[in-house]
Design an enzyme around this catalytic site. Structure first.
Site, PDB file in Angstrom:
ATOM      1  N   GLU A  18       0.810  -1.214   0.000  1.00  0.00           N
ATOM      2  CA  GLU A  18       0.000   0.000   0.000  1.00  0.00           C
ATOM      3  C   GLU A  18       0.849   1.273   0.000  1.00  0.00           C
ATOM      4  O   GLU A  18       0.361   2.350   0.349  1.00  0.00           O
ATOM      5  CB  GLU A  18      -0.937  -0.004   1.207  1.00  0.00           C
ATOM      6  CG  GLU A  18      -1.938  -1.137   1.193  1.00  0.00           C
ATOM      7  CD  GLU A  18      -2.772  -1.175   2.459  1.00  0.00           C
ATOM      8  OE1 GLU A  18      -3.582  -0.259   2.660  1.00  0.00           O
ATOM      9  OE2 GLU A  18      -2.604  -2.108   3.255  1.00  0.00           O
ATOM     10  N   SER A 151      -6.444  -2.878   2.703  1.00  0.00           N
ATOM     11  CA  SER A 151      -6.974  -2.318   1.454  1.00  0.00           C
ATOM     12  C   SER A 151      -7.441  -3.380   0.466  1.00  0.00           C
ATOM     13  O   SER A 151      -7.350  -3.201  -0.744  1.00  0.00           O
ATOM     14  CB  SER A 151      -5.921  -1.420   0.781  1.00  0.00           C
ATOM     15  OG  SER A 151      -5.793  -0.217   1.476  1.00  0.00           O
ATOM     16  N   TYR A 219      -9.243   2.878  -4.741  1.00  0.00           N
ATOM     17  CA  TYR A 219      -8.288   3.957  -4.947  1.00  0.00           C
ATOM     18  C   TYR A 219      -8.116   4.418  -6.392  1.00  0.00           C
ATOM     19  O   TYR A 219      -7.589   5.504  -6.624  1.00  0.00           O
ATOM     20  CB  TYR A 219      -6.914   3.517  -4.407  1.00  0.00           C
ATOM     21  CG  TYR A 219      -6.924   3.232  -2.933  1.00  0.00           C
ATOM     22  CD1 TYR A 219      -7.142   4.253  -2.013  1.00  0.00           C
ATOM     23  CD2 TYR A 219      -6.724   1.950  -2.453  1.00  0.00           C
ATOM     24  CE1 TYR A 219      -7.159   3.990  -0.650  1.00  0.00           C
ATOM     25  CE2 TYR A 219      -6.732   1.683  -1.091  1.00  0.00           C
ATOM     26  CZ  TYR A 219      -6.956   2.711  -0.196  1.00  0.00           C
ATOM     27  OH  TYR A 219      -6.971   2.452   1.146  1.00  0.00           O
ATOM     28  N   ARG A 258     -11.722   2.786  11.028  1.00  0.00           N
ATOM     29  CA  ARG A 258     -12.870   2.568  10.145  1.00  0.00           C
ATOM     30  C   ARG A 258     -13.246   1.100  10.183  1.00  0.00           C
ATOM     31  O   ARG A 258     -12.374   0.224  10.182  1.00  0.00           O
ATOM     32  CB  ARG A 258     -12.518   2.976   8.716  1.00  0.00           C
ATOM     33  CG  ARG A 258     -13.723   3.293   7.844  1.00  0.00           C
ATOM     34  CD  ARG A 258     -13.357   3.435   6.387  1.00  0.00           C
ATOM     35  NE  ARG A 258     -13.085   2.128   5.794  1.00  0.00           N
ATOM     36  CZ  ARG A 258     -11.952   1.809   5.180  1.00  0.00           C
ATOM     37  NH1 ARG A 258     -10.963   2.687   5.088  1.00  0.00           N
ATOM     38  NH2 ARG A 258     -11.795   0.599   4.667  1.00  0.00           N
ATOM     39  N   ASP A 260     -15.567  -1.977   8.415  1.00  0.00           N
ATOM     40  CA  ASP A 260     -16.272  -2.399   7.207  1.00  0.00           C
ATOM     41  C   ASP A 260     -17.261  -3.512   7.548  1.00  0.00           C
ATOM     42  O   ASP A 260     -16.914  -4.465   8.258  1.00  0.00           O
ATOM     43  CB  ASP A 260     -15.280  -2.897   6.160  1.00  0.00           C
ATOM     44  CG  ASP A 260     -14.303  -1.813   5.724  1.00  0.00           C
ATOM     45  OD1 ASP A 260     -14.677  -0.623   5.815  1.00  0.00           O
ATOM     46  OD2 ASP A 260     -13.189  -2.140   5.296  1.00  0.00           O
ATOM     47  N   GLU A 273     -13.977  -6.244   8.964  1.00  0.00           N
ATOM     48  CA  GLU A 273     -12.670  -5.908   9.514  1.00  0.00           C
ATOM     49  C   GLU A 273     -12.676  -4.494  10.057  1.00  0.00           C
ATOM     50  O   GLU A 273     -13.582  -3.698   9.782  1.00  0.00           O
ATOM     51  CB  GLU A 273     -11.578  -6.043   8.452  1.00  0.00           C
ATOM     52  CG  GLU A 273     -11.737  -5.122   7.261  1.00  0.00           C
ATOM     53  CD  GLU A 273     -10.613  -5.304   6.243  1.00  0.00           C
ATOM     54  OE1 GLU A 273      -9.494  -4.824   6.501  1.00  0.00           O
ATOM     55  OE2 GLU A 273     -10.865  -5.934   5.198  1.00  0.00           O
ATOM     56  N   ASN A 275     -10.038  -1.124  10.399  1.00  0.00           N
ATOM     57  CA  ASN A 275      -8.811  -0.509   9.892  1.00  0.00           C
ATOM     58  C   ASN A 275      -8.311   0.523  10.891  1.00  0.00           C
ATOM     59  O   ASN A 275      -9.035   1.460  11.234  1.00  0.00           O
ATOM     60  CB  ASN A 275      -9.088   0.179   8.550  1.00  0.00           C
ATOM     61  CG  ASN A 275      -9.639  -0.779   7.517  1.00  0.00           C
ATOM     62  OD1 ASN A 275      -8.898  -1.431   6.808  1.00  0.00           O
ATOM     63  ND2 ASN A 275     -10.968  -0.880   7.449  1.00  0.00           N
ATOM     64  N   GLY A 279      -7.148   5.096   4.889  1.00  0.00           N
ATOM     65  CA  GLY A 279      -6.661   6.004   3.865  1.00  0.00           C
ATOM     66  C   GLY A 279      -7.148   7.430   4.073  1.00  0.00           C
ATOM     67  O   GLY A 279      -8.232   7.664   4.603  1.00  0.00           O
TER      68      GLY A 279
END
Length: 315
Positions: A18, A151, A219, A258, A260, A273, A275, A279
């Site tokens: 990443e 990601s 992205y 964050r 998900d 998951e 994070n 990003g």
């Protein structure tokens, strides 16, 4: 010392898959801090040729606090956090243990299962995942992903034996431990959390060219649909935000992050998951959620920084 007088090191780059995303995030974070009047500078950990020693880099120029703009790899799995702890330097985001746990998707799911937090069914033995093992325990389609990458790098959907064999090969290019879980046919949502507050959920809808919300959809693609408001009822959104915060806190996260989540056809949510260093690019979801409630990118960066500074008090 006041935060306005502090010297801030923005850590970005690194040597993981990443890296390019982190370089963009770090550059935007650094620019936002400078525009806010902070004394900030950037450190590209390992450098473009990956020949720099991060310990020497962190010792080369004095700083008072680090803003971690690293994604995945050693920047999000607790290694850099542990190093900063040894240096007695405060930093943004979760501590070393929470980062390490969150990066290991398999261990995170085991924790959530034990606490009764809903998450998709999965193969528990990551050290010896085989086609026979998967077909014995799960039904197609399944999702295959590296256990310790971020990601959605290396993620694949498999509908049959042949696709599963290829998906396992692809995932093993990134990690020796593989997570195979049931595929949930339903909408995906993400919930940003800052200072233990869940922000408005964002509904994610990749284009028809992307079956999954993968790295490219996150992205690179310009045709991914972001639903904000999410389209959920007020009660369902409140339920989703509460579940996301529970999952986040269960891992021991703090500062910001964050979560998900997928929604099943029966309306139930399942956590995918968490994070710990999301990003902060032009396509990123945390700035999007913050903007929806009137927080600019610059103010968001300052808010995350202040949270890390306040957590340790003045120095």
């Amino acid at each position: 010392m006041l935060l306005k007088d502090a010297r801030i090191a923005v850590l970005y780059g690194g040597r993981c898959a990443e890296r390019e995303v982190s370089l963009e995030s770090g550059g935007l974070i650094l620019n936002a801090l400078k525009q806010k009047g902070y004394d900030a500078f950037g450190i590209d950990l390992y450098g473009a040729r990956h020949d720099r020693n991060p310990i020497d880099q962190l010792r080369a120029e004095p700083f008072d606090i680090a803003f971690i703009g690293l994604h995945g790899g050693e920047g999000e799995d607790g290694h850099i956090q542990a190093l900063l702890d040894l240096m007695s330097k405060p930093y943004t985001g979760s501590r070393q243990l929470a980062c390490a746990l969150a990066m290991d998707k398999l261990m995170t799911k085991k924790l959530w299962k034990g606490l009764g937090i809903p998450t998709p069914d999965y193969i528990a033995d990551a050290s010896d995942v085989s086609v026979e093992c998967v077909e014995r325990q799960l039904s197609y389609p399944v999702i295959v992903k590296p256990s310790r990458e971020g990601s959605t790098i290396g993620i694949s959907k498999a509908d049959n034996t042949e696709q599963l064999m290829q998906a396992l090969r692809d995932a093993r290019e990134y990690d020796s431990e593989i997570l195979v879980e049931e595929f949930i046919e339903g909408p995906e949502f993400t919930v940003s959390i800052i200072n233990d507050e869940a922000y408005p959920a964002i509904g994610l809808k990749p284009s028809e060219d992307h079956q999954l919300y993968d790295y490219e959809a996150k992205y690179l693609a310009d045709d991914t649909e972001y639903r904000l408001p999410s389209g959920l009822s007020d009660d369902d959104e409140s339920r989703l935000k509460a579940l996301s915060l529970d999952a986040y806190l269960a891992v021991g996260c703090k500062g910001w992050g964050r979560v998900d989540v997928m929604r099943r056809n029966n309306g139930d949510f399942s956590v995918l998951e968490v994070n710990t260093s999301p990003g902060m690019t032009s396509h990123s979801l945390v700035p999007m959620a913050a903007a929806h409630v009137g927080i600019s990118y610059q103010d968001l960066v300052e808010k995350i920084l202040c949270s890390a500074w306040d957590s340790v008090g003045s120095i």
